[in-house]
Design an enzyme around this catalytic site. Structure first.
Site, PDB file in Angstrom:
ATOM      1  N   LYS A   1     -11.380-114.242 -31.343  1.00 30.94           N
ATOM      2  CA  LYS A   1     -11.725-113.561 -32.594  1.00 30.94           C
ATOM      3  C   LYS A   1     -12.207-114.495 -33.696  1.00 30.94           C
ATOM      4  O   LYS A   1     -12.937-114.069 -34.595  1.00 30.94           O
ATOM      5  CB  LYS A   1     -10.523-112.744 -33.092  1.00 30.94           C
ATOM      6  CG  LYS A   1     -10.197-111.548 -32.221  1.00 30.94           C
ATOM      7  CD  LYS A   1      -9.085-110.705 -32.819  1.00 30.94           C
ATOM      8  CE  LYS A   1      -8.775-109.502 -31.947  1.00 30.94           C
ATOM      9  NZ  LYS A   1      -7.782-108.605 -32.568  1.00 30.94           N
TER      10      LYS A   1
ATOM     11  N   ASP B   1     -10.389-103.954 -36.774  1.00 30.62           N
ATOM     12  CA  ASP B   1      -8.930-104.038 -36.678  1.00 30.62           C
ATOM     13  C   ASP B   1      -8.228-103.583 -37.955  1.00 30.62           C
ATOM     14  O   ASP B   1      -7.175-102.946 -37.896  1.00 30.62           O
ATOM     15  CB  ASP B   1      -8.492-105.473 -36.360  1.00 30.62           C
ATOM     16  CG  ASP B   1      -8.536-105.797 -34.882  1.00 30.62           C
ATOM     17  OD1 ASP B   1      -8.534-104.861 -34.070  1.00 30.62           O
ATOM     18  OD2 ASP B   1      -8.566-106.991 -34.536  1.00 30.62           O
TER      19      ASP B   1
END
Length: 275
Positions: free
Chosen positions: A73, A110
């Site tokens: 990420k 997210d």
């Protein structure tokens, strides 16, 4: 790193490890319900293969994008454009897609996925504990910074990194090492890989938490983590990792396939994921 082409439009999830991912079940369920002729699959990408993976997908006309999970990420931000300035805001990307001009760009779904199941919880000025300081934790901290929570305690092996994140997101609080006693808090979030299949267990003493505390574990493999079991044994409200997983997947699905997912089937989807 191997590949397989089917001639259909496709998206995928990448990570290391990746076999535990439930994202293909979610996206393929939605594709089937909508009658979209496409597929979503998982693809194992090791850290030293990330640059090559991105390069291989850049010119693939069937590739619609990918979700990005541990440990990519942060690293993926070096390989794609950042039109939403995610690097400066959240500091981590979990979704990469292809623009109409063919350029690859990254974003983060997210934060919205994390916040969805607690959107009706009055957390303004309430204290929060976050375990972890990686990409998922940064999305959580970004969301918390937008709802004016009280003190935030970050528990992480690297205390200096945790302290820097508090400053980055403008949050007041403290950074503690793993093993430290928990302070009282309205919300406890595990945003680390601890408790995930193949990782060390997350063992914490929940006794300092008040009776109205919520324990939220982002881990979804296994779904019933030791943290959630301990919280339920104490009679605390819990939220499992499927809630965030489905929430962030819904945003990514629309980016990949230009249609909103059929969320009216969420109850059936959750039963499928629990099998």
């Amino acid at each position: 790193m191997t590949d397989r082409s089917t001639g259909l439009p496709y998206a995928e999830v990448i990570g290391d490890p990746i076999a535990h991912s439930k994202s293909p079940v979610i996206h393929n369920f939605w594709l089937e319900k909508l009658g979209i002729k496409a597929e979503y699959r998982m693809f194992h990408v090791k850290p030293d293969e990330l640059e090559g993976y991105i390069a291989s997908r850049r010119d693939d006309p069937d590739w619609r994008g990918c979700n990005v999970t541990i440990p990519h990420k942060l690293a993926v931000m070096d390989h794609v454009s950042d039109p939403g300035n995610v690097h400066a805001s959240i500091g981590a990307m979990n979704t990469v897609a292809k623009a109409e001009n063919g350029e690859l760009f990254g974003t983060n779904t997210d934060a919205g996925g994390f916040f969805a199941p607690i959107s009706d919880v009055p957390l303004k000025n309430q204290d929060v504990i976050v375990i972890g300081a990686g990409g998922a934790a940064q999305a959580v901290l970004f969301a918390l910074s937008r709802i004016e929570v009280g003190s935030v305690t970050i528990i992480n092996r690297n205390v200096l990194k945790a302290s820097a994140l508090l400053a980055r997101f403008g949050l007041k609080g403290q950074a503690l090492e793993h093993g430290s006693a928990l302070p009282p808090a309205r919300l406890l979030v595990n945003a680390s890989a601890l408790g995930m299949k193949g990782q060390d267990e997350l063992i914490v003493d929940l006794s300092p938490l008040p009776d109205d505390a919520i324990v939220y574990d982002l881990v979804y493999a296994p779904l019933k983590t030791s943290l959630l079991k301990a919280a339920r044994a104490r009679g605390l409200e819990t939220i499992d990792g499927l809630s965030m997983l489905i929430g962030q997947a819904a945003v990514a699905f629309e980016i990949f396939f230009d249609q909103a997912p059929p969320l009216e089937h969420d109850e059936l989807l959750r039963k499928l994921l629990l099998k």
